[in-house]
Design a protein around this motif. Sequence first.
Motif, PDB file in Angstrom:
ATOM      1  N   ARG A 540     -53.607   1.004  57.842  1.00 49.03           N
ATOM      2  CA  ARG A 540     -53.422   1.834  56.652  1.00 49.03           C
ATOM      3  C   ARG A 540     -51.973   2.273  56.414  1.00 49.03           C
ATOM      4  O   ARG A 540     -51.514   2.327  55.287  1.00 49.03           O
ATOM      5  CB  ARG A 540     -54.347   3.065  56.733  1.00 49.03           C
ATOM      6  N   SER A 541     -51.266   2.559  57.481  1.00 52.23           N
ATOM      7  CA  SER A 541     -49.904   3.077  57.270  1.00 52.23           C
ATOM      8  C   SER A 541     -48.864   1.970  57.089  1.00 52.23           C
ATOM      9  O   SER A 541     -47.714   2.244  56.796  1.00 52.23           O
ATOM     10  CB  SER A 541     -49.501   3.970  58.438  1.00 52.23           C
ATOM     11  N   GLY A 564     -41.430  -3.965  45.919  1.00 57.13           N
ATOM     12  CA  GLY A 564     -40.766  -2.940  46.737  1.00 57.13           C
ATOM     13  C   GLY A 564     -39.641  -3.448  47.600  1.00 57.13           C
ATOM     14  O   GLY A 564     -39.123  -2.700  48.415  1.00 57.13           O
TER      15      GLY A 564
ATOM     16  N   SER B  55     -39.238   3.288  57.164  1.00 51.19           N
ATOM     17  CA  SER B  55     -40.511   2.724  56.696  1.00 51.19           C
ATOM     18  C   SER B  55     -41.735   3.449  57.261  1.00 51.19           C
ATOM     19  O   SER B  55     -42.655   3.760  56.505  1.00 51.19           O
ATOM     20  CB  SER B  55     -40.602   1.239  57.042  1.00 51.19           C
ATOM     21  N   PRO B  56     -41.782   3.713  58.580  1.00 52.59           N
ATOM     22  CA  PRO B  56     -42.952   4.443  59.075  1.00 52.59           C
ATOM     23  C   PRO B  56     -43.088   5.815  58.435  1.00 52.59           C
ATOM     24  O   PRO B  56     -44.205   6.311  58.246  1.00 52.59           O
ATOM     25  CB  PRO B  56     -42.687   4.568  60.576  1.00 52.59           C
ATOM     26  N   ILE B  58     -42.278   6.522  55.329  1.00 57.06           N
ATOM     27  CA  ILE B  58     -42.898   6.242  54.043  1.00 57.06           C
ATOM     28  C   ILE B  58     -44.401   6.038  54.233  1.00 57.06           C
ATOM     29  O   ILE B  58     -45.227   6.506  53.452  1.00 57.06           O
ATOM     30  CB  ILE B  58     -42.279   4.953  53.423  1.00 57.06           C
ATOM     31  N   GLY B  59     -44.724   5.348  55.332  1.00 54.70           N
ATOM     32  CA  GLY B  59     -46.123   5.029  55.630  1.00 54.70           C
ATOM     33  C   GLY B  59     -47.001   6.270  55.691  1.00 54.70           C
ATOM     34  O   GLY B  59     -48.185   6.216  55.357  1.00 54.70           O
ATOM     35  N   THR B  62     -47.885   6.843  52.077  1.00 57.13           N
ATOM     36  CA  THR B  62     -48.676   5.787  51.434  1.00 57.13           C
ATOM     37  C   THR B  62     -50.066   5.646  52.043  1.00 57.13           C
ATOM     38  O   THR B  62     -51.012   5.312  51.363  1.00 57.13           O
ATOM     39  CB  THR B  62     -47.955   4.433  51.535  1.00 57.13           C
ATOM     40  N   SER B  63     -50.178   5.923  53.343  1.00 55.92           N
ATOM     41  CA  SER B  63     -51.456   5.658  54.007  1.00 55.92           C
ATOM     42  C   SER B  63     -52.554   6.604  53.533  1.00 55.92           C
ATOM     43  O   SER B  63     -53.728   6.344  53.737  1.00 55.92           O
ATOM     44  CB  SER B  63     -51.288   5.760  55.516  1.00 55.92           C
ATOM     45  N   VAL B  87     -34.890   5.118  48.337  1.00 55.42           N
ATOM     46  CA  VAL B  87     -35.838   4.395  49.195  1.00 55.42           C
ATOM     47  C   VAL B  87     -37.217   4.369  48.548  1.00 55.42           C
ATOM     48  O   VAL B  87     -37.878   3.336  48.470  1.00 55.42           O
ATOM     49  CB  VAL B  87     -35.905   5.032  50.601  1.00 55.42           C
ATOM     50  N   LEU B  91     -39.149   0.921  46.742  1.00 56.76           N
ATOM     51  CA  LEU B  91     -40.504   0.541  47.120  1.00 56.76           C
ATOM     52  C   LEU B  91     -41.495   0.651  45.962  1.00 56.76           C
ATOM     53  O   LEU B  91     -42.635   0.222  46.068  1.00 56.76           O
ATOM     54  CB  LEU B  91     -40.993   1.441  48.264  1.00 56.76           C
ATOM     55  N   LEU B  93     -42.488   3.517  44.829  1.00 51.74           N
ATOM     56  CA  LEU B  93     -43.330   4.685  45.075  1.00 51.74           C
ATOM     57  C   LEU B  93     -43.109   5.785  44.050  1.00 51.74           C
ATOM     58  O   LEU B  93     -43.949   6.674  43.897  1.00 51.74           O
ATOM     59  CB  LEU B  93     -43.076   5.237  46.488  1.00 51.74           C
TER      60      LEU B  93
END
Lengths: 680, 117
Positions: A540-541, A564, B55-56, B58-59, B62-63, B87, B91, B93
């Motif tokens: 998911r992440s 992206g 990135s993590p 951001i995750g 998003t998750s 950033v 993406l 976002l």
Amino acid sequence: MKLRRIHMQRLAVFLAAISWIFLLGIAMIEQYRFSHLNIMEEYVPISIEGALLNSFIVFTYIFLWLQSRKNESQPFHNLIWKVFLTGMVCTLFSGVLSLASSLVGISGDTQKLVSIFTFRVDFGLLTIFLLTTFNTWKRMILYEKTRYAVIVWFLFEIALFSTLTSHFFQLTESESILINVFRAVFFIMIMLLSVNLKWVPHLVFNQKITSVFQLLVSLFCLAYFFANIISYYDDPTLQIEDYSENIFYSVLSIFIIIYGISSLLVILFNLPTSSVFEKKLKELSIFQELSSEITEGKNDNQIYKMLLESASSSVSADASWLEVHQQDVFLYKDITKEDTYLIKKEIYQAGYNEKKLKIITKRRLLPFQTKSQYNSILAVPLISGDEYLGIMVLLKKLTNAFDNTMISMVNTFSAQAGIAIQNFKLISQVVESERYKNELEIAKAVQERLLPEKLQVNGTFEFFAKSKPATEVGGDYYDLHRLSEHEYVVIIADVAGKGISAAFNMAQMKGIFQGLVRLNLNPDEFLIKANAALTSCLERSAFITASYFHINTETFKIRYARAGHCPTLFYRDAQDKVEYLETDGLGLGIIRNESYKNYVSINEISYQKNDIMMLYTDGIVEAQNTETKEIYGFERLHDYFENNHDKSIENIGNTLISNLNNFTNAGNINDDFTILLIKF
Amino acid sequence: MEITTFNEGKYYIIKINGELDASSSLILDDAIEEAVNKDQKLLLFDCENLHYISSPGIGVFTSRIEDHEQKKIYLVLYGMNEKVFNVFKILGLDKILPIVNEKEEAKILLNGALNKN
């Protein structure tokens, strides 16, 4: 021809025997002449007889010396045993001979000749015995030799053998006095040599006892020979050489007797302390064994077993056990498991705290005393590194049975075992990590194969690609696919994160690309389908950014879509300018439903010859200086490209990477990075 | 990185200080989880002191998009510096996560979202 030792030995024996036979012959003739013809003078000159005697002595000694060189590392009790054996055999031989000669019962002149024969035999045997012993004492004296001892010995040996020259002459009175001075010097040397007895402590108790016995017997054998030989001189009718004044024999005999007696006494005095020395030796050997276990990397169980054995035998425990809960190890000796539970409970009650060795000796502390027969308990914690492994308990029936030496020994053993166990653990860890390293190397090789090795572009455009993961494997992906004669697809993608998980997702991305590209989808459609495909297989992440380009080399058009991913840089030769291709587009795997299609768009541009397209991943723009924390950024990348567009694309790419390495100040970019350049 | 959380009326404010990378993203994730467990519906992420996001990081945002939609949890990020915003923007976002400049703007936005339902 090089003579082998065995041949040399045989030759020495042969020459010694010949010399002896000649000596015997001469003596017989002289005796015959004395008793029958009453002639007193020598039959042969004294120098010849002396030469024969010396040759007998020297060759016998050479034989013995060669013999002793054959087995140089014999233990000392074996050496003494050899002396003893030689003495016994010689004595027995001589005894049997004299018995036989007296039993035969001949008399008169023949009897005299027989006596001459037995005398010569006895004298020969004595010489052999003395020389054997001399050779043995030599090895004992020179054990753990000091420079000083070697020098004294060397002088002694030279001096001793130089006295052989006296056999060539008839000595006068004044020379005999000189010889007495020599004797005194010899005596001093012998005394100096006789203190070299470093071999004595190496004998264990039983060996010492037998050595004492053997030395005594050997000395008695010597005494027998002396008495026997002197008895010949009592008979005035015998014409024999008087060796009692002979300096070689007297010095040799005195040396042998003095060193023999001093060995005997030192062994005797060492007897009471022998057990201490033996115990120390045993401890030493246990240490050695434990150390070798460590280097051999034996496993835990073997070490525990070894520890229990060593500890309980070194304190002569009546019973003992060892338990390690973590590994389910339970070793016990001369005790039942049930008893160990009881005693263990008691040990904890007595204040055992898993950190320090505990001695429990007071009987009244033990409520189970009616059942237990042990009055001394030693509880030893087993500690490896900082970890408490378990307990070892040694039990003795005696009260106050553990002295300080035992305790410190057991402590050392358990410490040693702790180190051994830790070593074993470390080795296992190293093996494990080595295995992972190998696996990673394989993963790296596999991943490298996922990226296209050769990019076939048929001369319509040039292509340059360089990709490097931060660790062994990474999440960057690019690919090139030829759809038809004039149509190519280029993709670049970057999985969020680094390492193994990113690498797996990168592989999935490759699968999706290879699966979808043949459908010849529009770039935006490709992204929508890829997003749908990733929905089910991406955690998911996680998400993936990508840019997808459809190049038509016939129409000079590029259709592209962005998910992206970092915006593409485009150099237009006509305007001599670099610009970012700005377009909307959401990363893959962020929105996992139909609505994703609302967030992507398709764009189209035209290109001309000599235009250059630069694709890259965020490792490039996010390269960070380790000191100033400044990042490379889009602007720098834009400017670099604009200033270097006239170079070959290989040069542009490689110089950019080395610039980045310099920029970070650490010599490398701490992220996966990829750079793709396409020159039309 | 440091995270402070507090309530301002009906709004639950999560203030992020420092750099949001792989390891610190777990802390932020825990903070969001805690807010959800506390039944907070209006989340405000104060990004004024967020210097860097990986990135993590951001995750983390998003998750939870779909989960939040289901649970009717609304969130707004505000006060981002240009670098961090870039950033999010690259993406894509910025199209799916509401990002504004000021806290008050964020509150208004959340109110609007709440009223719409």
